[in-house]
Enzyme design. Structure first.
Site, PDB file in Angstrom:
ATOM      1  N   HIS A 195       0.852  -1.185   0.000  1.00  0.00           N
ATOM      2  CA  HIS A 195       0.000   0.000   0.000  1.00  0.00           C
ATOM      3  C   HIS A 195       0.892   1.241   0.000  1.00  0.00           C
ATOM      4  O   HIS A 195       1.700   1.431   0.906  1.00  0.00           O
ATOM      5  CB  HIS A 195      -0.924   0.008   1.215  1.00  0.00           C
ATOM      6  CG  HIS A 195      -2.035  -1.000   1.107  1.00  0.00           C
ATOM      7  ND1 HIS A 195      -2.530  -1.684   2.186  1.00  0.00           N
ATOM      8  CD2 HIS A 195      -2.740  -1.416   0.020  1.00  0.00           C
ATOM      9  CE1 HIS A 195      -3.512  -2.492   1.766  1.00  0.00           C
ATOM     10  NE2 HIS A 195      -3.643  -2.352   0.457  1.00  0.00           N
TER      11      HIS A 195
ATOM     12  N   GLU B 224       1.704   3.876   2.960  1.00  0.00           N
ATOM     13  CA  GLU B 224       2.157   3.341   4.251  1.00  0.00           C
ATOM     14  C   GLU B 224       3.685   3.384   4.299  1.00  0.00           C
ATOM     15  O   GLU B 224       4.361   2.360   4.300  1.00  0.00           O
ATOM     16  CB  GLU B 224       1.577   1.936   4.437  1.00  0.00           C
ATOM     17  CG  GLU B 224       0.051   1.960   4.435  1.00  0.00           C
ATOM     18  CD  GLU B 224      -0.622   0.587   4.343  1.00  0.00           C
ATOM     19  OE1 GLU B 224       0.084  -0.438   4.356  1.00  0.00           O
ATOM     20  OE2 GLU B 224      -1.869   0.550   4.243  1.00  0.00           O
TER      21      GLU B 224
ATOM     22  N   HIS C 163       2.574  -3.348   6.891  1.00  0.00           N
ATOM     23  CA  HIS C 163       1.577  -2.340   6.562  1.00  0.00           C
ATOM     24  C   HIS C 163       1.521  -1.316   7.693  1.00  0.00           C
ATOM     25  O   HIS C 163       2.133  -1.488   8.733  1.00  0.00           O
ATOM     26  CB  HIS C 163       0.190  -2.989   6.448  1.00  0.00           C
ATOM     27  CG  HIS C 163      -0.016  -3.814   5.229  1.00  0.00           C
ATOM     28  ND1 HIS C 163      -0.811  -3.417   4.189  1.00  0.00           N
ATOM     29  CD2 HIS C 163       0.464  -5.038   4.880  1.00  0.00           C
ATOM     30  CE1 HIS C 163      -0.825  -4.353   3.250  1.00  0.00           C
ATOM     31  NE2 HIS C 163      -0.053  -5.358   3.643  1.00  0.00           N
TER      32      HIS C 163
ATOM     33  N   GLU D  63       0.800  -4.571  11.145  1.00  0.00           N
ATOM     34  CA  GLU D  63       0.353  -3.179  10.998  1.00  0.00           C
ATOM     35  C   GLU D  63       1.136  -2.343  12.001  1.00  0.00           C
ATOM     36  O   GLU D  63       0.926  -2.437  13.206  1.00  0.00           O
ATOM     37  CB  GLU D  63      -1.153  -3.058  11.266  1.00  0.00           C
ATOM     38  CG  GLU D  63      -2.047  -3.804  10.276  1.00  0.00           C
ATOM     39  CD  GLU D  63      -2.389  -3.003   9.013  1.00  0.00           C
ATOM     40  OE1 GLU D  63      -1.944  -1.841   8.890  1.00  0.00           O
ATOM     41  OE2 GLU D  63      -3.098  -3.562   8.154  1.00  0.00           O
TER      42      GLU D  63
END
Ligand SMILES: *[C@@H]1O[C@H](CO)[C@@H](O)[C@H](O)[C@H]1NC(C)=O
Ligand SMILES: *[C@@H]1O[C@H](CO)[C@@H](O)[C@H](O)[C@H]1NC(C)=O
Ligand SMILES: [Zn+2]
Length: 420
Positions: free
Chosen positions: A174, A177, A298, A373
Site C-alpha cells: 500500500h 504506508e 503495513h 500493521e
C-alpha cells in the site's frame, strides 16, 4: 534549498488537494455500530485510514469536504461517537512535506532513518550493499511495474549453497504506508551492516522486497497525492489503480474488497490483474519449497495478524501462529515499543479477501504468514513523523530477532538433508 522549498509550497497552495479534508476518529460502541461503519467501506467517497476492527477500537476515516455533512449525520443518527482527529488535512500534509524537504539529501548509496526515502534512494542503497557485502548480498530483479520500474529483492545469506529455510519479507504494497518500507529497510540494514546480528544469518536466508508497489510509492510522494494507496494501472476512464492487497487469487473478492474501480479497496478486474502482484506471486512460487515465513508490513494499527483474512474460521496451526506472534510482541514491548493486538485477521478485523498473507499460506504453502500493521501518525498525518522512524523500526526489529531464531531452531535438525 530553502528558496526552492518556499517556491514549491506556493505552487502547491494553488492546487491543494486535501484542503478542508477532515479525518475523524470514530468509536463504535458495539457490533451494530461496526456493521453500520462496515457499510461505508464500499463507497469511494470515504477513505478508511485504519482498519475497522471488532475490539471496539477507534477507526480513522478521511472525509472530503462535500461529504462531511452527510457523514456526521449518519454517525449522529446511529449514535456513534466520534472526534475530529485532523481538522484540515492539507495543513498536515504541507507540514510533513516541508519537513521532508528540509532534511538534507543522503549521499547516493546511503540510507536514512530520519526521513522517508525515495524509491531511487532505496534502490541505490540496495546496489551499494551488493557491492560492499558481495559475500552476503545478492540482488534479484523480479520484474517491472506498470510504469516500468524494477522490483528488486535483496537476498541475504551467509551460505547460499546450504539450502537454508527462507524468511520472505515485503513492505509498501500500500503506497502511502511509508513506515513499511522504512521498517523493511531497517531490517536489511541490521542484517547486513550490523555484525552483532550475524548469527541471524547462520541457519536462515532472508529474501526481502522493500517496496512492493513502487509506482504507488512514488506517486504518494508527490504532495497532491499523498494519500494514494493502490497501484497505478489504468482501470476506468477516470480511475487508476487496484488495491494490490485485494488482488491475490485466494477467495478473491469474497469479502472486504470493492468492485468499483474508483474505490480505494478495488480488487481489480480479475485476480492477479496487476503486474506487481504477478511478480510477487511468481517469486514466492519459485522459493516456496524453502520459504517458511512470510511477513508483510503495513500501517497502521499496531496489529500482528495471521490468516485467514477471508473467513473467521481459524487455520489448523493457529496455536503456533498465535504463540509465535505473542513472543514477537513481547520482544517489541521489551524494547520499548507499543503492544500489538494479535489474532487471525477476521477475528480482529472486518473480513478482507485477496490479501497476500492469505495467498502465501493458502496457495504458496508458507504456513507461517503474518501481516504486521505498524504504528501510525494520528494527528501528524497518516505516517509517524520522520523523527520517530528510527525509534519505531528499532523497537520492531527486536521482534524480527524472535522470528529469525524461531525459524532457525525449527528447521535446524532436519534441514541439512535435501529431501528426496
Ligand atoms: C449500540 O450502542 C448504541 C449507542 O450506544 C445503542 O443505541 C444501541 O442500542 C446499541 N446496540 C446494541 C445492539 O447493543
Ligand atoms: C536499538 O537502538 C539501541 C540504541 O541505539 C541499540 O543499542 C540497539 O541495539 C538497537 N536495537 C535494535 C534491535 O536494533
Ligand atoms: Zn496496508
Amino acid at each position: 534549498m530553502y528558496i526552492v522549498g518556499v517556491f514549491y509550497s506556493l505552487l502547491v497552495l494553488v492546487s491543494a488537494n486535501y484542503e478542508s479534508y477532515k479525518v475523524y476518529s470514530v468509536i463504535p460502541a458495539n457490533r451494530t455500530h461496526i456493521e453500520l461503519l462496515g457499510l461505508l467501506l464500499s463507497t469511494d467517497k470515504l477513505d478508511f485510514w485504519s482498519r475497522l476492527s471488532y475490539d471496539s477500537r477507534s477507526v480513522d476515516i478521511m472525509v472530503p469536504p462535500q461529504e462531511q455533512r452527510d457523514f456526521i449525520m449518519y454517525l449522529k443518527k446511529h449514535d456513534i461517537q466520534y472526534e475530529v482527529l485532523i481538522d484540515n488535512l492539507e495543513t498536515v500534509i504541507q507540514r510533513e512535506h516541508v519537513k521532508q524537504q528540509l532534511i538534507p539529501r543522503t549521499f547516493r548509496g546511503k540510507i536514512s532513518f530520519s526521513k522517508y526515502n525515495t524509491f531511487n534512494d532505496i534502490n541505490a542503497y540496495l546496489y551499494q550493499l551488493q557491492m560492499d557485502y558481495h559475500n552476503l548480498v545478492k540482488l534479484q530483479n523480479i520484474g517491472t511495474t506498470y510504469e516500468k520500474r524494477g522490483m528488486v529483492v535483496i537476498q541475504i545469506s551467509s551460505n547460499p549453497s546450504a539450502n537454508n529455510p527462507i524468511i520472505f519479507i515485503d513492505g509498501g504494497i500500500h503506497a502511502r504506508e511509508w513506515i513499511a518500507p522504512a521498517q523493511v529497510l531497517y531490517i536489511i540494514n541490521q542484517l547486513v551492516e550490523n555484525p552483532a546480528n550475524r548469527d541471524l544469518l547462520d541457519d536462515v536466508d532472508w529474501h526481502i522486497l522493500p517496496v512492493a508497489n513502487p509506482d504507488g510509492y512514488e506517486y504518494s510522494q508527490t504532495i497532491n497525492h499523498r494519500m494514494w494507496r493502490k497501484t497505478r494501472s489504468q482501470q476506468a476512464k477516470n480511475c487508476m489503480g487496484t488495491d494490490a492487497n485485494r488482488n491475490f487469487e485466494f477467495y478473491w473478492g469474497l469479502s472486504g474488497a470493492s468492485s468499483n474501480p474508483c474505490a480505494d479497496t478495488y480488487k481489480g478486474p480479475k485476480p492477479f490483474s496487476e503486474v506487481e502482484t504477478q511478480n510477487l506471486r511468481d517469486y514466492l512460487l519459485k522459493i516456496k519449497k524453502n520459504a517458511k515465513l512470510y511477513l508483510t508490513f503495513h500501517s497502521y494499527g499496531n496489529l500482528i495478524l495471521y490468516p485467514w483474512g477471508y473467513t473467521s474460521e481459524l487455520p489448523h496451526d493457529e496455536f503456533e501462529l498465535r504463540t509465535l506472534a505473542k513472543e514477537v510482541n513481547d520482544a517489541i514491548v521489551k524494547a520499548g515499543g507499543p503492544s500489538y493486538t494479535i489474532g487471525s485477521s477476521t477475528n480482529v478485523l472486518y473480513a478482507a479477501a485477496g490479501g497476500s498473507d492469505d495467498w502465501a499460506k493458502g496457495v504458496a504453502g508458507i504456513e507461517l504468514s503474518y501481516t504486521i500493521e505498524l504504528p501510525g501518525g494520528k494527528k501528524n498525518g497518516f505516517d509517524i513523523p520522520a523523527n520517530e522512524i528510527l525509534k519505531v523500526v528499532n523497537q520492531t526489529f527486536a521482534g524480527m530477532i524472535v522470528y529469525g531464531k524461531y525459524i532457525s531452531v525449527k528447521y535446524k535438525d532436519t534441514w541439512r538433508f535435501p529431501e528426496k
